[in-house]
Design an enzyme around this catalytic site. Structure first.
Site, PDB file in Angstrom:
ATOM      1  N   CYS A 140       0.816  -1.211   0.000  1.00 48.33           N
ATOM      2  CA  CYS A 140       0.000   0.000   0.000  1.00 48.33           C
ATOM      3  C   CYS A 140       0.858   1.272   0.000  1.00 48.33           C
ATOM      4  O   CYS A 140       1.690   1.467   0.895  1.00 48.33           O
ATOM      5  CB  CYS A 140      -0.884  -0.020   1.246  1.00 48.33           C
TER       6      CYS A 140
ATOM      7  N   TRP B 285      -7.980  -6.682   4.389  1.00 55.04           N
ATOM      8  CA  TRP B 285      -6.605  -7.119   4.695  1.00 55.04           C
ATOM      9  C   TRP B 285      -6.605  -8.185   5.775  1.00 55.04           C
ATOM     10  O   TRP B 285      -7.295  -8.047   6.793  1.00 55.04           O
ATOM     11  CB  TRP B 285      -5.765  -5.949   5.207  1.00 55.04           C
TER      12      TRP B 285
ATOM     13  N   PHE C 279     -11.858  -0.759   5.790  1.00 60.30           N
ATOM     14  CA  PHE C 279     -10.830  -1.187   6.754  1.00 60.30           C
ATOM     15  C   PHE C 279      -9.463  -0.963   6.117  1.00 60.30           C
ATOM     16  O   PHE C 279      -8.867  -1.893   5.558  1.00 60.30           O
ATOM     17  CB  PHE C 279     -11.043  -2.657   7.114  1.00 60.30           C
ATOM     18  N   THR C 280      -8.999   0.261   6.174  1.00 63.18           N
ATOM     19  CA  THR C 280      -7.791   0.614   5.436  1.00 63.18           C
ATOM     20  C   THR C 280      -6.532   0.558   6.304  1.00 63.18           C
ATOM     21  O   THR C 280      -6.595   0.623   7.538  1.00 63.18           O
ATOM     22  CB  THR C 280      -7.921   2.048   4.857  1.00 63.18           C
TER      23      THR C 280
ATOM     24  N   SER D  41      -2.767   8.550   6.481  1.00 59.66           N
ATOM     25  CA  SER D  41      -1.310   8.572   6.360  1.00 59.66           C
ATOM     26  C   SER D  41      -0.732   9.985   6.336  1.00 59.66           C
ATOM     27  O   SER D  41       0.337  10.238   6.896  1.00 59.66           O
ATOM     28  CB  SER D  41      -0.876   7.815   5.108  1.00 59.66           C
TER      29      SER D  41
END
Ligand SMILES: N[C@@H](CCC(=O)N[C@@H](CS)C(=O)NCC(=O)O)C(=O)O
Length: 322
Positions: A49, A82, A128-129, A146
């Protein structure tokens, strides 16, 4: 299970990235909601990612490896999002093979990233990152954005680290305006532009993403003429934010996301030199890059884009030598 976790496009064929939901920050002062403390936090990433990789790069640039550990998910993302290896793709390509550098959840031993989101908020109903910046003390999610995680990493721990790590400022006051002015088009047209191209489900949506993407790369090519960095001839967060997309460009976005007007290596000599310099001469960049995770993730996790899930062999090499 959230319906359609692997359907990214909206009804009109455009890809729209959701707003991150957890937007707190670690702060230097001891009385803060999330005070900077050694060993208190944990970072969850996918090495595939680009957004999560921003956080990995800054963690290393700022010398924060001893401050918080990292858990790495498996690159294959299935219907439940994930996982740490619970969901593997057992098909063609390299998706079914054992993949190195998957760590498992070092904090809870969870199988899926979604379990963290539900622990933080049982009513959570968005995506759900990764990255996930987790507080082990309050057992909650500090931030899943981020751009904000790298901002607080840049400042929050500075009185607890030393020398060059404390001194390195990736968002210096004097350059903020210039950095902000670049971050915006780079986010919309490049970082997110590759996804808008790749997840478009109409020709129109694709065209409206891919042309601005390359026009922005053309502008960056000019900015980098005679320069090793985007802003102020020094490493800033603008470089971290752009680079994570560049390093994935030829190996994945050209083919998988149809961003094939030009490649970086053949079409952009200045960008290529810049990208290679950061990779080969800055361990924080190189050590955060895992081409197996990158390629296996994209090519096996988006069956609507690549139904055979074959992972291509090229480009060879993934990044050219200096
Ligand atoms: N705005 C977020 C975006 C993070 C993001 O979209 N991560 C992707 C992986 S590259 C993800 O986890 N996607 C899972 C999903 O959408 O279900 C950030 O910059 O942190």
């Amino acid at each position: 299970m959230a319906p359609g976790i692997t359907s990214w496009a909206s009804k009109d064929g455009d890809f729209k990235r959701q707003e991150s939901q957890f937007r707190d920050a670690v702060e230097p002062n001891a009385d803060a909601k999330f005070p900077a403390e050694k060993g208190r936090y944990h970072l969850y990433v996918s090495l595939a990612c680009p957004w999560a990789t921003r956080a990995l790069i800054v963690r290393k640039l700022k010398g924060l490896e001893d401050f918080f550990d990292v858990s790495v998910v498996h690159p294959f993302m299935g219907e439940k999002g994930w996982s740490f290896g619970a969901d593997k793709y057992e098909g063609q390509g390299s998706g079914g093979e054992e993949i190195a550098n998957v760590t498992g959840d070092k904090v809870y031993g969870f199988e899926y990233i979604r379990e963290l989101y539900f622990k933080a908020d049982p009513k959570y109903s968005a995506r759900f990152t990764v990255p996930v910046f987790w507080d082990k003390k309050q057992e909650t999610l500090v931030s899943n954005e981020s751009s904000e995680i790298i901002r607080f990493m840049n400042t929050a721990f500075n009185d607890k680290i030393e020398g060059k790590h404390a001194k390195l400022d990736l968002y210096p006051q004097a350059l903020r305006k210039e950095i902000d002015e670049l971050n915006d088009p780079i986010y919309n047209k490049v970082n997110n532009g590759v996804y808008k191209s790749g997840f478009a489900t109409t020709q129109k949506a694709y065209s409206e993403a891919v042309h601005p993407l390359f026009e922005q790369l053309d502008k960056i090519e000019k900015i980098l003429d005679g320069h090793d960095f985007l802003v102020g001839d020094q490493l800033t967060e603008a470089d971290v934010r752009l680079w994570v997309t560049l390093i994935r460009f030829d190996p994945v976005y050209v083919g998988h996301f149809k961003c094939n007007i030009r490649t970086i290596r053949a079409g952009y000599p200045n960008i290529n030199r810049y990208m290679k310099n950061l990779y080969h001469n800055y361990p924080a960049f190189r050590d955060s890059t895992d081409f197996t995770h990158i390629k296996v993730h994209y090519y096996t996790s988006h069956p609507q884009v690549n139904p055979t899930r074959i992972v291509p062999e090229g480009p060879i090499p993934h990044i050219e030598p200096m």
